[in-house]
Design a protein around this motif. Structure first.
Motif, short mmCIF file in Angstrom:
data_model
loop_
_atom_site.label_atom_id
_atom_site.label_comp_id
_atom_site.label_asym_id
_atom_site.label_seq_id
_atom_site.Cartn_x
_atom_site.Cartn_y
_atom_site.Cartn_z
N VAL A 1 -10.36 -6.07 -16.15
CA VAL A 1 -10.65 -7.28 -15.35
C VAL A 1 -9.35 -7.82 -14.74
O VAL A 1 -9.32 -8.19 -13.56
N ALA A 2 -8.28 -7.83 -15.54
CA ALA A 2 -7.01 -8.34 -15.01
C ALA A 2 -6.52 -7.47 -13.86
O ALA A 2 -6.13 -7.96 -12.80
N LEU A 3 -6.56 -6.17 -14.07
CA LEU A 3 -6.09 -5.24 -13.04
C LEU A 3 -6.88 -5.41 -11.74
O LEU A 3 -6.33 -5.47 -10.64
N ASP A 4 -8.18 -5.54 -11.90
CA ASP A 4 -9.05 -5.68 -10.73
C ASP A 4 -8.70 -6.95 -9.95
O ASP A 4 -8.60 -6.93 -8.71
N THR A 5 -8.50 -8.04 -10.69
CA THR A 5 -8.20 -9.31 -10.04
C THR A 5 -6.83 -9.24 -9.35
O THR A 5 -6.68 -9.66 -8.20
N ILE A 6 -5.85 -8.70 -10.06
CA ILE A 6 -4.50 -8.63 -9.48
C ILE A 6 -4.51 -7.78 -8.21
O ILE A 6 -3.93 -8.16 -7.19
N ILE A 7 -5.21 -6.66 -8.26
CA ILE A 7 -5.20 -5.79 -7.08
C ILE A 7 -5.89 -6.44 -5.88
O ILE A 7 -5.44 -6.31 -4.75
N ALA A 8 -6.97 -7.19 -6.15
CA ALA A 8 -7.61 -7.90 -5.03
C ALA A 8 -6.63 -8.89 -4.42
O ALA A 8 -6.50 -8.99 -3.19
N LEU A 9 -5.93 -9.62 -5.28
CA LEU A 9 -5.00 -10.62 -4.76
C LEU A 9 -3.85 -9.96 -4.00
O LEU A 9 -3.46 -10.42 -2.91
N VAL A 10 -3.34 -8.85 -4.55
CA VAL A 10 -2.25 -8.14 -3.86
C VAL A 10 -2.73 -7.66 -2.49
O VAL A 10 -2.05 -7.84 -1.47
N ALA A 11 -3.92 -7.06 -2.47
CA ALA A 11 -4.44 -6.58 -1.18
C ALA A 11 -4.59 -7.74 -0.21
O ALA A 11 -4.23 -7.63 0.97
N GLY A 12 -5.09 -8.86 -0.73
CA GLY A 12 -5.25 -10.04 0.12
C GLY A 12 -3.90 -10.50 0.67
O GLY A 12 -3.76 -10.75 1.87
N ILE A 13 -2.90 -10.59 -0.21
CA ILE A 13 -1.57 -11.06 0.23
C ILE A 13 -1.02 -10.14 1.32
O ILE A 13 -0.56 -10.59 2.37
N VAL A 14 -1.12 -8.81 1.07
CA VAL A 14 -0.57 -7.85 2.04
C VAL A 14 -1.28 -7.99 3.39
O VAL A 14 -0.64 -8.12 4.45
N ILE A 15 -2.60 -7.99 3.34
CA ILE A 15 -3.36 -7.99 4.60
C ILE A 15 -3.16 -9.29 5.38
O ILE A 15 -2.95 -9.28 6.59
N PHE A 16 -3.17 -10.42 4.67
CA PHE A 16 -2.97 -11.68 5.39
C PHE A 16 -1.53 -11.84 5.87
O PHE A 16 -1.29 -12.48 6.89
N THR A 17 -0.58 -11.26 5.13
CA THR A 17 0.81 -11.34 5.61
C THR A 17 0.93 -10.62 6.95
O THR A 17 1.51 -11.14 7.90
N ILE A 18 0.35 -9.42 7.01
CA ILE A 18 0.42 -8.67 8.28
C ILE A 18 -0.28 -9.46 9.38
O ILE A 18 0.21 -9.59 10.50
#
Ligand code: PFF
Length: 451
Positions: A255-272
């Motif tokens: 569950v932690a891994l899943d949540t962290i990866i969603a947030l990381v993907a979100g941060i990367v995509i919104f940064t771009i």
């Protein structure tokens, strides 16, 4: 006599496979765009709360059922119910939810395959071109879509046909670390870009403007979708879990891994997105329209990033897709005495046929006849599974473990791993919070009762 599974995951095999199932297109494609559509921070908050208060409990409950049953879904409910085993067999309906999800999910994997080729050959040079290219693929060139979709379905079936250890475990062992490495490298690069701060703010500071009650449904639905819960997938994987695996630690890690990866993907995509002054609320096209054009704008770095990004998306999608088909395969093997390959290719073929309908529903040629009311079939499948069927499956799991499994068996297995306080909280969650909260959400969604 209930058939038992013969194969078992290795030590980290289960965690990797379950994380492979949870981390998918939901994290990298869906989470960023629905967050964009629903205004960012508040949506993320509701989603995180659902994951912690509801998702986590159901996840652990599914792992417990799977571990105890060591068999397919139907046999698990039948064999573990203290009363009404023959009625609980009906909980096997959850297997079909997966089939429906997989039908449109693999269509999207097909798009991703296509975009790997696009990234390798020629990215669209501006937003308009990017939009035209995506729309043409989606609505006109259904032959291209069909080709990549067929490839995706075949790959998924092939991996499953190789079995738990040689197929599922092995694929996850390579694809998961590769996918995570790519995302981490992108995150590190994102910190150097101008939109990084804005991206964090968008994700983590609440903006109530775009948020409304239907955003809650989307957030709850997504929490189920992203954790792969409520549809027998985690249960099925857990039925091959190693004897000595700590199920509480394993569930928490996934569950932690899943949540962290969603947030990381979100941060990367919104940064771009923010770095080039683009709006984040672009809907499903965010990853397929906005990003390719922005990757092009970023020059050489962007072009290389594009290739790796779509490869990581394909890995994330494939490791999830194989988990979605496995419950049906295991059921057919155990209860219908089918060989693995017959069970796999047979069920994959059924999904394939339904998937073709989902695929054609987006096209100009067939869209009209494959549209019912306000949504076409593709969108209906997505909506019905995430917003209604998976939460329903979640209630079934919670009620089963909360009320219908042997109390001592459940306690003996779980309490020593988490202590009595957390154990009692978990039980309260399964017996009261999950059924009540999800029922309220469903009633609200179906219009029977409005908040
Ligand atoms: N959890 C996957 C994702 O976030 O992409 C999708 C998924 C996998 C949904 C398995 C349902 C499932 F049973």
């Amino acid at each position: 006599m209930i058939e038992k599974n013969k194969e078992r995951f290795g030590r980290i095999g289960f965690i990797l496979a379950a994380a492979g199932s949870a981390v998918g297109l939901g994290n990298i494609w869906k989470f960023p765009y629905i967050t964009g559509e629903n205004g960012g921070g508040v949506f993320v908050l509701v989603y995180l709360l659902t994951v912690v208060l509801i998702g986590m409990s159901i996840f652990l409950a599914e792992v417990l059922i799977g571990k105890k049953a060591n068999s397919d879904t139907v046999s698990a409910f039948e064999g573990l119910a203290t009363k009404g085993g023959h009625i609980w067999k009906a909980a096997g309906f959850t297997i079909f939810i997966g089939m429906l999800i997989l039908s449109f999910y693999s269509v999207v994997i097909g798009w991703i395959f296509h975009y790997i080729v696009v990234a390798l050959t020629a990215l669209p040079t501006n937003m308009k071109e990017a939009e035209e290219a995506f729309m043409t693929m989606l609505q006109v060139n259904w032959g291209t879509q069909l080709f990549y979709f067929s490839l995706a379905m075949f790959l998924i079936a092939f991996i499953i046909s190789q079995g738990v250890k040689r197929g599922i475990e092995k694929v996850n062992l390579y694809m998961m670390p590769a996918m995570m490495t790519i995302l981490v490298v992108m995150l590190v690069y994102a910190t150097t870009m101008s939109g990084f701060g804005q991206s964090l703010e968008f994700l983590f500071s609440p903006n109530f403007e775009k948020f409304n009650t239907s955003s809650i449904i989307v957030a709850v639905g997504h929490a189920f979708f992203t954790l792969s819960i409520g549809m027998a997938v985690i249960l099925t994987y857990a039925s091959s879990i190693g004897e000595d695996t700590n199920i509480v630690k394993a569930s928490l890690s996934v569950v932690a891994l899943d949540t962290i990866i969603a947030l990381v993907a979100g941060i990367v995509i919104f940064t771009i997105t923010f770095s080039s002054g683009t709006e984040p609320g672009k809907g499903a096209g965010l990853v397929f329209i906005t990003l390719p054009a922005l990757f092009y704008e970023m020059g050489t770095v962007g072009s290389i990033m594009a290739i790796f990004f779509f490869i990581s998306l394909a890995f994330a999608g494939l490791t999830s897709a194989i988990s979605i088909l496995e419950p049906m395969v295991m059921y057919l093997e155990n209860r219908w005495d089918m060989t693995k390959s017959k069970a796999t290719y047979g069920s994959a073929f059924v999904v394939y046929l339904v998937g073709i309908l989902a695929l054609l529903a987006n096209t100009k040629d067939f869209g009209a006849i494959l549209t019912i009311g306000s949504k076409n079939l593709f969108d209906w499948f997505d909506f019905l599974t995430a917003a209604i069927l998976m939460p329903l499956g979640g209630i079934v799991i919670a009620v089963f473990v909360g009320y219908f499994m042997d109390k001592d068996m459940v306690r003996d297995e779980v309490e020593p791993l988490m202590g009595s306080t957390f154990y009692n909280l978990w039980m309260i969650s399964l017996r009261y919070i999950v059924p009540i909260a999800i029922t309220l959400v469903l009633l609200n969604e179906t219009g029977i009762w409005k908040i």
